[in-house]
Design a protein around this motif. Sequence first.
Motif, PDB file in Angstrom:
ATOM      1  N   GLN A 503     -40.155-151.203 -95.635  1.00 23.82           N
ATOM      2  CA  GLN A 503     -40.846-151.643 -97.108  1.00 23.82           C
ATOM      3  C   GLN A 503     -42.108-152.466 -96.852  1.00 23.82           C
ATOM      4  OE1 GLN A 503     -37.971-155.207 -98.577  1.00 23.82           O
ATOM      5  NE2 GLN A 503     -37.932-153.539 -99.829  1.00 23.82           N
ATOM      6  N   ALA A 506     -45.145-151.396 -98.763  1.00 22.20           N
ATOM      7  CA  ALA A 506     -45.400-151.219-100.338  1.00 22.20           C
ATOM      8  C   ALA A 506     -45.236-152.838-100.770  1.00 22.20           C
ATOM      9  CB  ALA A 506     -43.851-150.444-100.591  1.00 22.20           C
ATOM     10  N   TYR A 590     -39.807-144.914 -98.831  1.00 26.50           N
ATOM     11  CA  TYR A 590     -40.902-145.583 -98.817  1.00 26.50           C
ATOM     12  C   TYR A 590     -42.069-145.016 -97.887  1.00 26.50           C
ATOM     13  CZ  TYR A 590     -38.593-149.938-100.761  1.00 26.50           C
ATOM     14  OH  TYR A 590     -38.075-150.937-101.615  1.00 26.50           O
ATOM     15  N   ASP A 600     -43.548-143.499-110.988  1.00 28.37           N
ATOM     16  CA  ASP A 600     -43.884-144.784-110.753  1.00 28.37           C
ATOM     17  C   ASP A 600     -43.860-145.273-112.282  1.00 28.37           C
ATOM     18  OD1 ASP A 600     -45.133-147.033-109.922  1.00 28.37           O
ATOM     19  OD2 ASP A 600     -47.045-146.464-109.468  1.00 28.37           O
ATOM     20  N   TRP A 620     -44.729-150.025-105.529  1.00 24.95           N
ATOM     21  CA  TRP A 620     -43.471-150.678-105.379  1.00 24.95           C
ATOM     22  C   TRP A 620     -43.692-151.944-106.537  1.00 24.95           C
ATOM     23  CZ3 TRP A 620     -42.190-155.481-104.413  1.00 24.95           C
ATOM     24  CH2 TRP A 620     -40.661-155.694-104.476  1.00 24.95           C
ATOM     25  N   LEU A 626     -39.770-148.161-106.376  1.00 30.68           N
ATOM     26  CA  LEU A 626     -40.858-147.264-106.173  1.00 30.68           C
ATOM     27  C   LEU A 626     -40.592-146.496-107.534  1.00 30.68           C
ATOM     28  CD1 LEU A 626     -39.760-146.331-102.711  1.00 30.68           C
ATOM     29  CD2 LEU A 626     -41.977-147.239-103.163  1.00 30.68           C
TER      30      LEU A 626
END
Length: 642
Positions: A503, A506, A590, A600, A620, A626
């Motif tokens: 992650q 993000a 991810y 989103d 994110w 996410l």
Amino acid sequence: MVLTRLFLILAKGLSLAAASLSLSSYVVHESRRSISTRWTPVRRAEHGVLLPLRIGLKQENLHSLEEYLLDVSHPNSPNYGKHWASTKVAETFRPSSVALGIVRAWLVDSGLESSRIELSSTGGWLHATVSVSEAESLLATEYYVYQSSEEDVEYLACKGAYHLPEHVSKHVDIVTPTLHFDAKMKRRTSPEFVGRGGQPGTSSRSHGPKVVGPIEDVSVSTELEDCNNQITLPCLRALYKFEYAPIASDKNSLGIAEYTPQAYIPSDLDQFFQNYSKSLVGERPVMVSIDGGTINNNETDKAFFEESNLDLQYSMGLVGKGQPVTLYQVGDLIINGTFNNFLDALDGSYCTFEGGDNRAFDSTYPDPAPGGFKGPTQCGGAPLPYIISTSYVHDETDLTPAYMQRQCAEYAKLGLMGVTVLYASGDGGVAGNDGRCLTDDGQAAEGAPRFMPGFPAECPYVTGVGATQVNPGAKVTDPESACEQGIFSGGGWSNVFAMPDYQKEAVQTYLEKYPPPYPADIWNSTGQSRAFPDIAVNGANYLIVVQGKVFRVSGTSASSPVLAAILSAVNDARLAVGKSPIGFINPTIYSAAFEGVLNDITNGSNPGCGTNGFAAQPGWDPVTGLGTPNFPKMLSRWLELP
Ligand SMILES: *[C@@H]1O[C@H](CO)[C@@H](O)[C@H](O)[C@H]1NC(C)=O
Ligand SMILES: *[C@@H]1O[C@H](CO)[C@@H](O)[C@H](O)[C@H]1NC(C)=O
Ligand SMILES: *[C@@H]1O[C@H](CO)[C@@H](O)[C@H](O)[C@H]1NC(C)=O
Ligand SMILES: *[C@@H]1O[C@H](CO)[C@@H](O)[C@H](O)[C@H]1NC(C)=O
Ligand SMILES: *[C@@H]1O[C@H](CO)[C@@H](O)[C@H](O)[C@H]1NC(C)=O
């Protein structure tokens, strides 16, 4: 070495410790980072009281756990989907004989006759019954009797820290009972039950989904126009384009975990299905009883039934008649059960991993009380499902870091075996259960300033599920926002777990583009810690039936079982073409392979601790992760993976 404060404590104790001091100096093995204000030490423990001392040995290869997990879970890995058999997991992590020899020798040199020292059958831990004064000498600590302001039991625990000789400490993970409120003294009688330390949050009434009702204005026919007021199965199908008829249900499995005394009411399922999924009337989950888990419908307070009814009405309703749902009902009606009791039953090797469970956080059977479960604590034997959804959450401070790290490693092992582990991210926004936040010295208190992350969603090997809503007045086809219906999506940065690689990009993007407007010390602003949630699903205004009446409930409690049902359909499609289940999904969702797959969420926030919390933003965010599922896109991407 001799002139330390530690030596002074030891000098007052027995001669036991002197021998070990001559081998190597003592070091702090584990210390309490913080203690909930509800625990008060009331007196020193009596010297003669006997303790079941358990020493958990360090496992081999544990440092490679994340690497192994990514190897089978990252879409770019050549071994994607090649999950491990449970025997391979057990063998890979078994403690070494060197570790065992060193720890045993220390105990014997300290004056404990070897006949008193038992080794667990898997070689994972050593056990000896010792007196408080022996334990105090061995561990260079002091035991106190603690009382909780919230429950009717006294616990025996160390104050502050415990120590081990340096050469022993290296090979030990954890010693119990020490810091974790392991040793239960006696039950005080009290009519007001609130729930003990290790019990998952929703066992206490106030932590379940937020419930409104009973409500009268329920219309079954126009529900798609009404999804902003009341979520039903058709709303969820429309929101996530979720239409799927199972074709491999004989191979597939989906599990929902519930913790006694919470239970579901069979007739409520039928009343719910009658309106929203007629073919399911009469269907029941397949119950797997763990440690005496039972469906008790004798309670009169509806709070006992909200969580289980919600989870089952929606997971069963969405997967449909073809796909059985397994209900793991954990714990008896007297001492109940915890996440660890459940994990022990799923994976027998966990029972002894790092010294085994914590005896007070976790229930130990047989339960001698009348009506208690008389079997031993279940170790292994419960069927492993491909997906497990759990809608219960702890405040990070309910537990110690070592306890959480031990459990978190087990989630990674489940991921290695191909299991998707989903946890609700919590309903307090950046605050914990009941609005508790962290004080400057790390205590949990209402009105405190620092953000309180929730466990297990903050474990990097779990998929944390946040909540969204259909905006007031909006249509089901409009973009959702973060849930702001009396509950706020749990999210933020862990104070215990480091940020996993999957992650980093993000989360860095969020931190750079939308730096949170808060002083660096009220949240974990290091940029190095695990951020959550990972994904979100609607959690606002679900209609559920409880005790024959209709209620509206909101919470990440709803989001997690719904995601489980959707992911279960993905597994079904993969199994049908001979592929593996999706297992640990975070590295996939991810990854670049999943760009543009989720919806989103860019509006709303998760207030708490006297702040507006974090804001949902493009990409994110620590509110909705996410984003929300788009089933057709998810299905096609996952079918493309090997
Ligand atoms: C289901 O239908 C019954 C009548 O058939 C009604 O009384 C009840 O409120 C409905 N429940 C829900 C959740 O819509
Ligand atoms: C519920 O009540 C019935 C009737 O009193 C009793 O037979 C049953 O054992 C109770 N169930 C539980 C789980 O306590
Ligand atoms: C388990 O649940 C029962 C029923 O609510 C409660 O009375 C009891 O105190 C709980 N036990 C523990 C150890 O939390
Ligand atoms: C922030 O998180 C890291 C774990 O990634 C931890 O080591 C550190 O102590 C945390 N900071 C605070 C203030 O809790
Ligand atoms: C953002 O969410 C609020 C409700 O929380 C809603 O009133 C508003 O219309 C939303 N804005 C957008 C652009 O979706």
